[in-house]
Scaffold this motif. Structure first.
Motif, PDB file in Angstrom:
ATOM      1  N   PHE A  13       0.793  -1.073   0.132  1.00  0.00           N
ATOM      2  CA  PHE A  13      -0.061   0.096  -0.100  1.00  0.00           C
ATOM      3  C   PHE A  13       0.737   1.257   0.137  1.00  0.00           C
ATOM      4  O   PHE A  13       0.245   2.236  -0.416  1.00  0.00           O
ATOM      5  N   SER A  14       1.978   1.277   0.356  1.00  0.00           N
ATOM      6  CA  SER A  14       3.023   2.397   0.518  1.00  0.00           C
ATOM      7  C   SER A  14       3.500   2.781  -0.691  1.00  0.00           C
ATOM      8  O   SER A  14       3.296   3.708  -1.423  1.00  0.00           O
ATOM      9  N   THR A  15       3.630   1.560  -1.665  1.00  0.00           N
ATOM     10  CA  THR A  15       4.115   1.866  -3.101  1.00  0.00           C
ATOM     11  C   THR A  15       3.193   2.080  -3.829  1.00  0.00           C
ATOM     12  O   THR A  15       3.321   2.882  -4.776  1.00  0.00           O
ATOM     13  N   LEU A  16       1.921   1.574  -3.609  1.00  0.00           N
ATOM     14  CA  LEU A  16       0.671   2.161  -4.458  1.00  0.00           C
ATOM     15  C   LEU A  16       0.344   3.319  -4.273  1.00  0.00           C
ATOM     16  O   LEU A  16       0.099   4.091  -5.385  1.00  0.00           O
ATOM     17  N   TYR A  17       0.463   3.837  -2.975  1.00  0.00           N
ATOM     18  CA  TYR A  17       0.225   5.279  -2.643  1.00  0.00           C
ATOM     19  C   TYR A  17       1.096   6.012  -3.498  1.00  0.00           C
ATOM     20  O   TYR A  17       0.756   7.073  -3.860  1.00  0.00           O
ATOM     21  N   ILE A  63      13.249   4.343 -12.550  1.00  0.00           N
ATOM     22  CA  ILE A  63      13.722   4.293 -11.181  1.00  0.00           C
ATOM     23  C   ILE A  63      12.686   3.996 -10.048  1.00  0.00           C
ATOM     24  O   ILE A  63      12.737   3.525  -9.123  1.00  0.00           O
ATOM     25  N   ALA A  64      11.363   4.419 -10.198  1.00  0.00           N
ATOM     26  CA  ALA A  64      10.335   4.022  -9.410  1.00  0.00           C
ATOM     27  C   ALA A  64      10.233   2.620  -9.132  1.00  0.00           C
ATOM     28  O   ALA A  64      10.310   2.127  -7.951  1.00  0.00           O
ATOM     29  N   VAL A  65      10.131   1.899 -10.247  1.00  0.00           N
ATOM     30  CA  VAL A  65       9.982   0.417 -10.170  1.00  0.00           C
ATOM     31  C   VAL A  65      11.316  -0.137  -9.553  1.00  0.00           C
ATOM     32  O   VAL A  65      11.505  -0.921  -8.679  1.00  0.00           O
ATOM     33  N   ASN A  66      12.549   0.172  -9.937  1.00  0.00           N
ATOM     34  CA  ASN A  66      13.658   0.004  -9.549  1.00  0.00           C
ATOM     35  C   ASN A  66      13.788   0.111  -8.085  1.00  0.00           C
ATOM     36  O   ASN A  66      14.444  -0.833  -7.106  1.00  0.00           O
ATOM     37  N   GLY A  67      13.488   1.342  -7.765  1.00  0.00           N
ATOM     38  CA  GLY A  67      13.623   1.567  -6.076  1.00  0.00           C
ATOM     39  C   GLY A  67      12.665   0.926  -5.311  1.00  0.00           C
ATOM     40  O   GLY A  67      12.908   0.366  -4.285  1.00  0.00           O
ATOM     41  N   LEU A  83       5.163  -7.734  -4.470  1.00  0.00           N
ATOM     42  CA  LEU A  83       4.235  -6.510  -3.859  1.00  0.00           C
ATOM     43  C   LEU A  83       4.589  -5.505  -4.195  1.00  0.00           C
ATOM     44  O   LEU A  83       3.668  -4.323  -4.508  1.00  0.00           O
ATOM     45  N   SER A  84       5.841  -4.953  -4.007  1.00  0.00           N
ATOM     46  CA  SER A  84       6.125  -3.547  -4.092  1.00  0.00           C
ATOM     47  C   SER A  84       6.503  -2.936  -5.679  1.00  0.00           C
ATOM     48  O   SER A  84       5.769  -2.070  -6.254  1.00  0.00           O
ATOM     49  N   ALA A  88       3.851  -0.328  -7.413  1.00  0.00           N
ATOM     50  CA  ALA A  88       4.536   0.516  -8.226  1.00  0.00           C
ATOM     51  C   ALA A  88       4.000   0.605  -9.546  1.00  0.00           C
ATOM     52  O   ALA A  88       3.849   1.799 -10.179  1.00  0.00           O
ATOM     53  N   ILE A  89       3.588  -0.446 -10.199  1.00  0.00           N
ATOM     54  CA  ILE A  89       3.098  -0.239 -11.690  1.00  0.00           C
ATOM     55  C   ILE A  89       1.639  -0.295 -11.999  1.00  0.00           C
ATOM     56  O   ILE A  89       1.162   0.140 -13.113  1.00  0.00           O
ATOM     57  N   LEU A  90       0.771  -0.602 -10.869  1.00  0.00           N
ATOM     58  CA  LEU A  90      -0.623  -0.619 -11.037  1.00  0.00           C
ATOM     59  C   LEU A  90      -1.056   0.708 -11.354  1.00  0.00           C
ATOM     60  O   LEU A  90      -1.843   0.896 -12.232  1.00  0.00           O
ATOM     61  N   PRO A  91      -0.904   1.741 -10.632  1.00  0.00           N
ATOM     62  CA  PRO A  91      -1.349   3.199 -10.814  1.00  0.00           C
ATOM     63  C   PRO A  91      -1.165   3.670 -12.283  1.00  0.00           C
ATOM     64  O   PRO A  91      -2.155   4.278 -12.930  1.00  0.00           O
ATOM     65  N   PRO A  92       0.308   3.555 -12.644  1.00  0.00           N
ATOM     66  CA  PRO A  92       0.398   4.209 -13.867  1.00  0.00           C
ATOM     67  C   PRO A  92      -0.241   3.318 -15.191  1.00  0.00           C
ATOM     68  O   PRO A  92      -0.853   4.174 -16.285  1.00  0.00           O
ATOM     69  N   MET A  93      -0.177   2.067 -14.925  1.00  0.00           N
ATOM     70  CA  MET A  93      -0.917   1.191 -15.894  1.00  0.00           C
ATOM     71  C   MET A  93      -2.544   1.655 -16.015  1.00  0.00           C
ATOM     72  O   MET A  93      -2.958   1.778 -17.113  1.00  0.00           O
ATOM     73  N   ILE A  94      -3.122   2.003 -15.108  1.00  0.00           N
ATOM     74  CA  ILE A  94      -4.496   2.067 -15.026  1.00  0.00           C
ATOM     75  C   ILE A  94      -4.813   3.407 -15.313  1.00  0.00           C
ATOM     76  O   ILE A  94      -5.567   3.668 -16.288  1.00  0.00           O
ATOM     77  N   ILE A  95      -3.934   4.472 -15.000  1.00  0.00           N
ATOM     78  CA  ILE A  95      -3.947   5.647 -15.604  1.00  0.00           C
ATOM     79  C   ILE A  95      -3.844   5.942 -17.042  1.00  0.00           C
ATOM     80  O   ILE A  95      -4.464   6.430 -17.759  1.00  0.00           O
ATOM     81  N   LEU A  96      -2.794   5.168 -17.502  1.00  0.00           N
ATOM     82  CA  LEU A  96      -2.492   5.385 -18.843  1.00  0.00           C
ATOM     83  C   LEU A  96      -3.414   4.730 -19.674  1.00  0.00           C
ATOM     84  O   LEU A  96      -3.793   5.122 -20.972  1.00  0.00           O
TER      85      LEU A  96
END
Length: 189
Positions: A13-17, A63-67, A83-84, A88-96
């Motif tokens: 949830f931290s990386t999602l947020y 870098i966001a995914v690598n981080g 999980l991280s 990290a990738i769910l929000p950009p995928m949904i938004i794009l």
């Protein structure tokens, strides 16, 4: 085992947020990851975070995914990585995906265009904050070689048309040689 599941849940949830509410690319998320994992949750100390960011920056990919990968691995091993990454990738995928359906409307909308231009100022401020935070830690150590490397890297990048990857490789080589020399001195003592 329950403790690990709580860590995994909080990590996801931290990386999602962070991924959902971060605009401006990977360098912006570095500051937010530091605030979350170092300052707020105290899972990682600041020096360790700098090391993790260096690893994330030197790896190919966003870098966001690598981080997220390096922080997830540090905190919870392979399950933490998975999980991280997902967070990290769910929000950009949904938004794009949503934007792709409405691309023509967004492209021609004056308000959306103006809003995105305004966000660039905020992104610049966050990147300046990252540079200041990381740079001030290097200066506080009073290690003149590190300060010289930092200043030279900036000047070379700013004044000359040299690929940043080459600057990173050069700094990595200097750091590796310096570490080997320190270890040899320590072994002799």
């Amino acid at each position: 085992m329950e403790k690990k599941s709580k860590v995994l849940k909080k990590l996801f949830f931290s990386t999602l947020y962070l991924s959902t509410f971060t605009f401006g690319g990977g360098y912006v998320i570095v500051t937010l990851m530091k605030n979350k994992f170092v300052d707020e949750l105290h899972w990682i100390d600041e020096e360790e975070m700098l090391d993790l960011v260096a690893i994330a920056q030197s790896s190919p990919g966003a870098i966001a995914v690598n981080g997220a990968i390096v922080v997830g691995y540090k905190l919870a091993g392979l399950p933490g990585v998975l999980l991280s990454i997902l967070g990290a990738i769910l929000p950009p995928m949904i938004i794009l995906s949503a934007i792709s359906f409405f691309y023509d409307a967004f492209r021609s909308n004056l308000i959306v265009g103006t809003m995105l231009k305004g966000m660039q100022s905020g992104v610049a401020a966050v990147i300046a904050s990252v540079v200041f935070d990381m740079g001030s830690n290097v200066v506080k150590e009073k290690d003149w070689l590190n300060i010289a490397i930092m200043a030279a890297s900036f000047l070379i990048s700013y004044l000359f048309d040299i690929n940043v990857v080459l600057i990173i490789i050069a700094a990595a080589i200097i750091g590796a040689v310096r570490t080997l020399l320190r270890e040899r001195k320590g072994a002799k003592a």
